[in-house]
Scaffold this active site. Structure first.
Site, PDB file in Angstrom:
ATOM      1  N   GLY A  73       0.823  -1.219   0.000  1.00 30.54           N
ATOM      2  CA  GLY A  73       0.000   0.000   0.000  1.00 30.54           C
ATOM      3  C   GLY A  73       0.848   1.256   0.000  1.00 30.54           C
ATOM      4  N   GLY A  91       2.551   3.843   1.502  1.00 26.39           N
ATOM      5  CA  GLY A  91       3.033   4.106   2.851  1.00 26.39           C
ATOM      6  C   GLY A  91       3.517   5.527   3.029  1.00 26.39           C
ATOM      7  N   ASP A  94       8.258   6.412   8.045  1.00 29.36           N
ATOM      8  CA  ASP A  94       7.823   7.722   8.528  1.00 29.36           C
ATOM      9  C   ASP A  94       6.894   8.433   7.555  1.00 29.36           C
ATOM     10  OD1 ASP A  94       9.530   8.333   6.490  1.00 29.36           O
ATOM     11  OD2 ASP A  94      10.956   9.472   7.702  1.00 29.36           O
ATOM     12  N   GLY A  95       6.679   7.824   6.368  1.00 35.66           N
ATOM     13  CA  GLY A  95       5.779   8.436   5.396  1.00 35.66           C
ATOM     14  C   GLY A  95       6.366   9.652   4.703  1.00 35.66           C
ATOM     15  N   ARG A 111       3.109  13.981  -7.985  1.00 38.07           N
ATOM     16  CA  ARG A 111       3.275  13.092  -9.130  1.00 38.07           C
ATOM     17  C   ARG A 111       1.952  12.964  -9.874  1.00 38.07           C
ATOM     18  NH1 ARG A 111       5.550   7.048  -8.159  1.00 38.07           N
ATOM     19  NH2 ARG A 111       3.681   6.666  -6.960  1.00 38.07           N
ATOM     20  N   ASP A 169       4.725  -4.486  -7.392  1.00 40.84           N
ATOM     21  CA  ASP A 169       4.058  -3.287  -6.866  1.00 40.84           C
ATOM     22  C   ASP A 169       4.583  -2.017  -7.524  1.00 40.84           C
ATOM     23  OD1 ASP A 169       6.295  -4.321  -5.178  1.00 40.84           O
ATOM     24  OD2 ASP A 169       6.206  -2.300  -4.362  1.00 40.84           O
TER      25      ASP A 169
HETATM   26  P1  AMP Z   1       9.088   1.410  -2.880  1.00 41.01           P
HETATM   27  O1  AMP Z   1      10.422   0.921  -2.522  1.00 41.01           O
HETATM   28  O2  AMP Z   1       9.037   2.891  -3.049  1.00 41.01           O
HETATM   29  O3  AMP Z   1       8.466   0.695  -4.027  1.00 41.01           O
HETATM   30  O4  AMP Z   1       8.176   1.139  -1.601  1.00 41.01           O
HETATM   31  C1  AMP Z   1       7.838  -0.142  -1.134  1.00 41.01           C
HETATM   32  C2  AMP Z   1       6.827   0.000  -0.021  1.00 41.01           C
HETATM   33  O5  AMP Z   1       7.396   0.695   1.084  1.00 41.01           O
HETATM   34  C3  AMP Z   1       5.583   0.790  -0.399  1.00 41.01           C
HETATM   35  O6  AMP Z   1       4.494   0.233   0.259  1.00 41.01           O
HETATM   36  C4  AMP Z   1       5.892   2.167   0.126  1.00 41.01           C
HETATM   37  O7  AMP Z   1       4.736   2.932   0.361  1.00 41.01           O
HETATM   38  C5  AMP Z   1       6.632   1.843   1.407  1.00 41.01           C
HETATM   39  N1  AMP Z   1       7.520   2.942   1.810  1.00 41.01           N
HETATM   40  C6  AMP Z   1       8.619   3.382   1.173  1.00 41.01           C
HETATM   41  N2  AMP Z   1       9.158   4.420   1.839  1.00 41.01           N
HETATM   42  C7  AMP Z   1       8.405   4.647   2.932  1.00 41.01           C
HETATM   43  C8  AMP Z   1       8.455   5.579   4.008  1.00 41.01           C
HETATM   44  N3  AMP Z   1       9.408   6.495   4.103  1.00 41.01           N
HETATM   45  N4  AMP Z   1       7.484   5.490   4.936  1.00 41.01           N
HETATM   46  C9  AMP Z   1       6.512   4.580   4.864  1.00 41.01           C
HETATM   47  N5  AMP Z   1       6.413   3.672   3.880  1.00 41.01           N
HETATM   48  C10 AMP Z   1       7.345   3.697   2.911  1.00 41.01           C
HETATM   49 MG    MG Z   2       6.906   1.438  -5.011  1.00 43.39          MG
END
Ligand code: AMP
Ligand code: MG
Length: 488
Positions: A84, A86, A119-120, A170, A246
């Site tokens: 999801g 995040g 931390d989002g 984005r 994803d």
């Molecule tokens: P990504 O590596 O960007 O494809 O992210 C993989 C998952 O990690 C996704 O569900 C993102 O929303 C979550 N995610 C990545 N960075 C963060 C963050 N700083 N805080 C919370 N969730 C994150």
């Molecule tokens: Mg991603």
């Protein structure tokens, strides 16, 4: 902005309503005026402070219904049933002048119910990287999410070091991923899969509705767009770096720019991502991985393809197996144009492969050589500068003779070939070391001049521009970037 919210009208379990968490001091780094115009957004840009508040989530405009989307995914081959958004929030959708629908999403806008321990937030470096990469890919003609704005938050985020926080806005034709379908397969929720497939057809593949089996046609068209997308990456030397399911949008747009990179020297085995220790997402593996991801998508929609599971599997397998051929056609078609072949001849593939092989063996810069070929078409042209790049110049010059024979210069105007080649072999690509320099000057010195200059050069990548000579060049040996990081 006039928001519409078709995704948040889907059932509640497709997303979680999430308000962006306000930041201390949003400051606009840049916003994309051209894209604002293309999207027909009625934004008053005369007050940058207000614009920064909008693009940080401090102000939520009327009509926006912010949500974090649910999805699952295979990460490096391992299935994770719930990922999801995040650190991203979909503000809503807008319609452009042609009635095309676009998602407007904040990335780095604070925790959501999908954040787990994250931390989002987003750090400035990765925001700059995604902004430049996505806008450059668009200018290069690749299907991609776009960047509408970037702001700094006035807050720090904690990664390996303390870094300034930032938020990217984005834009994409949707954020439905292969992993969105997988989220419901993991829950055995076939009603949701049907709803999602219907939504995808209505929004992204309306033609599929007319087919005898619309869901099979949906799968075929998604495979087709994905094949075309990966071919365009291969033409340019782009490595996505984290092709998890994803991170694959079913719209066929490049999304989720993390530890991505552009090749300097041609090398199918090239891997830059610090987290890809096995080379699963190496440059030359990308088509195979896309096909693997598409097979995961097909698994999700099997019950929609045919009530008899065996027949459904046979139908899906047929389509997944045709991916190779579809991809090869896109790939070879584009490579032919890059090499100046204006018609198809059976030996084209071997001539193309021979040069790629020479580039790999002699460690030569891909973009520079391909652009250099545009000036080597005529038999009268001087190719010493180009052949000097190959430590065995004789082999290269021998190849050039065979290539020129193939160009059929006797019957085709060389100027026409040169024009065509120059329109597809870029001068400017977002080279890894340039991005690093931009990030260093932005993060280290709060200086965004280099960022703006590089964006400008990359916005017109096929035109030689003397103002930006240094951006054309490959890295010096001390500038080479060997590893890239997702920085999440
Ligand atoms: P990504 O590596 O960007 O494809 O992210 C993989 C998952 O990690 C996704 O569900 C993102 O929303 C979550 N995610 C990545 N960075 C963060 C963050 N700083 N805080 C919370 N969730 C994150
Ligand atoms: Mg991603």
């Amino acid at each position: 902005m006039q928001f519409e919210n078709t995704y948040s009208n889907l059932p509640e379990h497709f997303f979680r309503r999430t308000r962006p968490v306000s930041v201390a001091n949003p400051t606009l780094i840049c916003c994309n005026h051209k894209l604002i115009e293309e999207l027909n957004l009625k934004l008053d840009l005369t007050e940058p402070e207000k614009v920064a508040k909008i693009f940080s989530g401090n102000i939520i405009l009327d009509g926006s219904d912010p949500i974090a989307l649910a999805y699952a995914g295979h990460q490096f081959g391992n299935f994770v049933p719930q990922l999801g958004d995040g650190r991203a929030v979909l503000l809503g959708e807008v319609l452009d002048a042609n009635n095309a629908r676009w998602d407007i999403q904040l990335k780095g806008s604070g925790p959501t119910l999908f954040s787990r321990n994250g931390d989002g937030r987003a750090a400035l470096g990765p925001v700059i990287r995604e902004y430049i990469l996505s806008e450059s890919m668009h200018a290069l003609g690749v299907a991609t999410s776009r960047s509408l704005a970037a702001v700094t938050t006035g807050e720090n985020v904690f990664r390996e070091t303390v870094e300034p926080g930032a938020i990217l806005t984005r834009v994409a034709s949707s954020h439905i991923r292969v992993g969105t379908f997988q989220y419901y397969l993991a829950k055995n929720d076939f009603n949701a899969i049907k709803l999602l497939a219907d939504y995808a057809i209505n929004r992204l593949y309306p033609d599929a509705r007319k087919a005898k089996n619309p869901y099979l046609e949906l799968l075929r068209q998604i495979c087709d767009r994905q094949a075309s997308l990966i071919a365009s990456w291969m033409h340019l030397g782009f490595i996505h770096g984290v092709m998890n399911t994803d991170n694959m949008a079913i719209s066929g747009e490049t999304i989720d720019y993390g530890p991505c990179a552009f090749l300097d020297n041609y090398n199918p085995d090239a891997v830059f991502s610090s987290i890809d220790s096995m080379g699963r997402y190496a440059f030359g593996n990308q088509a195979k991985i896309a096909q693997w991801n598409l097979a995961r998508l097909a698994e999700c929609i099997l019950p929609l393809l045919h009530p008899d599971e065996k027949k459904a599997i046979a139908l899906a397998t047929d389509i997944i197996e045709t991916f190779d051929g579809v991809y090869d056609d896109y790939y070879l078609g584009g490579m032919r144009r890059k090499f100046g072949f204006l018609s198809n001849k059976p030996k084209d593939k071997s001539i193309i492969d021979e040069l790629l092989d020479l580039m790999q063996r002699f460690g030569v810069d891909y973009t520079l050589v391909m652009r250099g070929l545009c000036s080597a078409v005529k038999t009268s042209s001087d190719i010493t500068e180009l052949s000097d790049k190959f430590s065995n110049a004789i082999e290269f010059e021998d190849w050039v003779r065979r290539w020129r024979d193939r160009l059929q210069l006797g019957s085709i105007d060389p100027n026409e070939i040169i024009r065509s080649m120059k329109s597809i072999n870029p001068v400017f690509i977002p080279r890894n070391h340039l991005i690093e320099n931009v990030i260093q000057s932005a993060v280290g010195d709060n200086d965004f001049k280099l960022f703006q200059d590089l964006l400008l050069a990359l916005s017109n990548p096929f035109e030689d521009n003397k103002d930006f000579m240094s951006f054309k060049l490959p890295p010096k040996s001390n500038e080479i970037v060997h590893q890239t990081y997702c920085g999440t």
